[in-house]
Design a protein around this motif. Structure first.
Motif, short mmCIF file in Angstrom:
data_model
loop_
_atom_site.label_atom_id
_atom_site.label_comp_id
_atom_site.label_asym_id
_atom_site.label_seq_id
_atom_site.Cartn_x
_atom_site.Cartn_y
_atom_site.Cartn_z
N PRO A 186 36.78 50.07 27.77
CA PRO A 186 37.91 50.76 27.12
C PRO A 186 38.26 52.10 27.77
CG PRO A 186 35.95 51.01 25.79
CD PRO A 186 35.55 50.17 26.98
N HIS A 187 38.51 52.06 29.06
CA HIS A 187 39.01 53.23 29.82
C HIS A 187 39.98 52.61 30.83
CE1 HIS A 187 38.07 57.26 32.04
NE2 HIS A 187 39.00 56.63 32.74
N LEU A 188 41.23 53.00 30.76
CA LEU A 188 42.27 52.42 31.62
C LEU A 188 41.78 52.27 33.06
CD1 LEU A 188 45.25 51.61 32.15
CD2 LEU A 188 45.76 54.04 32.39
N HIS A 189 41.95 51.07 33.63
CA HIS A 189 41.54 50.84 35.01
C HIS A 189 42.37 49.75 35.64
CE1 HIS A 189 39.06 48.27 32.40
NE2 HIS A 189 39.07 47.38 33.39
N MET A 190 42.46 49.83 36.94
CA MET A 190 43.20 48.84 37.73
C MET A 190 42.19 48.17 38.66
SD MET A 190 46.35 49.97 40.17
CE MET A 190 47.55 50.28 38.91
N HIS A 191 42.23 46.84 38.71
CA HIS A 191 41.41 46.10 39.67
C HIS A 191 42.22 45.90 40.94
CE1 HIS A 191 38.46 44.44 36.57
NE2 HIS A 191 39.48 44.76 35.78
N LEU A 192 41.61 46.12 42.09
CA LEU A 192 42.20 45.76 43.39
C LEU A 192 41.34 44.65 43.97
CD1 LEU A 192 43.95 46.14 45.99
CD2 LEU A 192 42.38 47.98 46.63
N LEU A 193 41.94 43.48 44.11
CA LEU A 193 41.20 42.29 44.56
C LEU A 193 41.82 41.74 45.83
CD1 LEU A 193 41.43 40.86 41.02
CD2 LEU A 193 39.21 41.02 42.13
N GLY A 194 40.98 41.30 46.75
CA GLY A 194 41.50 40.67 47.96
C GLY A 194 40.37 40.17 48.83
N GLY A 195 40.74 39.66 50.00
CA GLY A 195 39.74 39.17 50.95
C GLY A 195 39.51 37.68 50.86
N ARG A 196 40.17 37.03 49.91
CA ARG A 196 40.16 35.56 49.84
C ARG A 196 41.46 35.14 49.17
NH1 ARG A 196 39.24 33.64 44.56
NH2 ARG A 196 38.03 35.03 43.20
N LYS A 197 41.78 33.85 49.28
CA LYS A 197 42.98 33.33 48.61
C LYS A 197 42.69 33.30 47.11
CE LYS A 197 46.92 30.93 48.25
NZ LYS A 197 47.24 31.36 46.86
N LEU A 198 43.44 34.08 46.37
CA LEU A 198 43.22 34.14 44.93
C LEU A 198 44.02 33.04 44.23
CD1 LEU A 198 43.53 38.02 44.69
CD2 LEU A 198 41.42 36.70 44.43
N PRO A 199 43.43 32.41 43.21
CA PRO A 199 44.15 31.36 42.49
C PRO A 199 45.25 31.94 41.61
CG PRO A 199 42.08 31.82 41.41
CD PRO A 199 42.12 32.69 42.63
N ASN A 200 46.15 31.09 41.20
CA ASN A 200 47.12 31.50 40.20
C ASN A 200 46.34 31.99 38.98
OD1 ASN A 200 48.89 31.61 38.02
ND2 ASN A 200 50.24 30.11 38.95
N ALA A 201 46.63 33.18 38.52
CA ALA A 201 45.79 33.76 37.46
C ALA A 201 46.64 34.30 36.32
CB ALA A 201 44.92 34.87 38.03
N LEU A 202 47.69 33.59 35.99
CA LEU A 202 48.52 34.09 34.89
C LEU A 202 48.08 33.49 33.55
CD1 LEU A 202 52.00 34.29 36.62
CD2 LEU A 202 50.32 36.08 36.24
N GLY A 203 46.94 32.85 33.58
CA GLY A 203 46.26 32.44 32.35
C GLY A 203 46.91 31.34 31.58
#
Ligand code: AMP
Ligand code: ZN
Length: 113
Positions: free
Chosen positions: A96-113
């Motif tokens: 519970p502290h505002l944060h942003m994830h930065l992800l990369g380095g592989r093909k990421l799947p569709n992640a819109l849930g």
């Protein structure tokens, strides 16, 4: 202060701070979901995106700009990357502290849930 990310800001919980300025710090996620997985946070304790005031909205632009710089530094700027902000229970927010994830380095799947 029982917020883990505030403790990282204060230096009482160790982390490898890979970027910092007056407003923001960045460090590796402790449980990386991709070859590059960084967390970018405001130093100020803002519980979530839902708690961001109009006056603080400029901060988000700054965090995105830092994310772009870090993507360059980590070598994923050209290959592509993803920024994720989870907000609240159903949004999947665990810390519970505002944060942003930065992800990369592989093909990421569709992640819109
Ligand atoms: P979220 O689900 O968006 O709240 O994600 C919280 C993220 O914080 C998760 O990916 C955790 O692995 C990460 N995390 C939790 N504790 C730490 C820590 N001490 N250092 C780095 N990352 C952490
Ligand atoms: Zn905090």
């Amino acid at each position: 202060m029982d917020c883990i990310f505030c403790q990282i800001v204060a230096g009482t919980v160790p982390s490898e701070i890979i970027y910092q300025d007056d407003e923001v710090i960045a460090f590796p996620d402790i449980s990386p979901q991709a070859p590059i997985h960084l967390i970018i946070i405001p130093k100020k304790h803002i519980p979530s995106l839902a708690h961001l005031s109009e006056a603080e909205s400029r901060l988000m632009g700054h965090m995105v700009s830092i994310a772009n710089q870090l993507a360059k530094r980590e070598g994923i700027f050209e290959s592509g990357y993803r920024l994720v902000i989870n907000c609240g229970k159903q949004g999947g927010q665990l810390v519970p502290h505002l944060h942003m994830h930065l992800l990369g380095g592989r093909k990421l799947p569709n992640a819109l849930g």
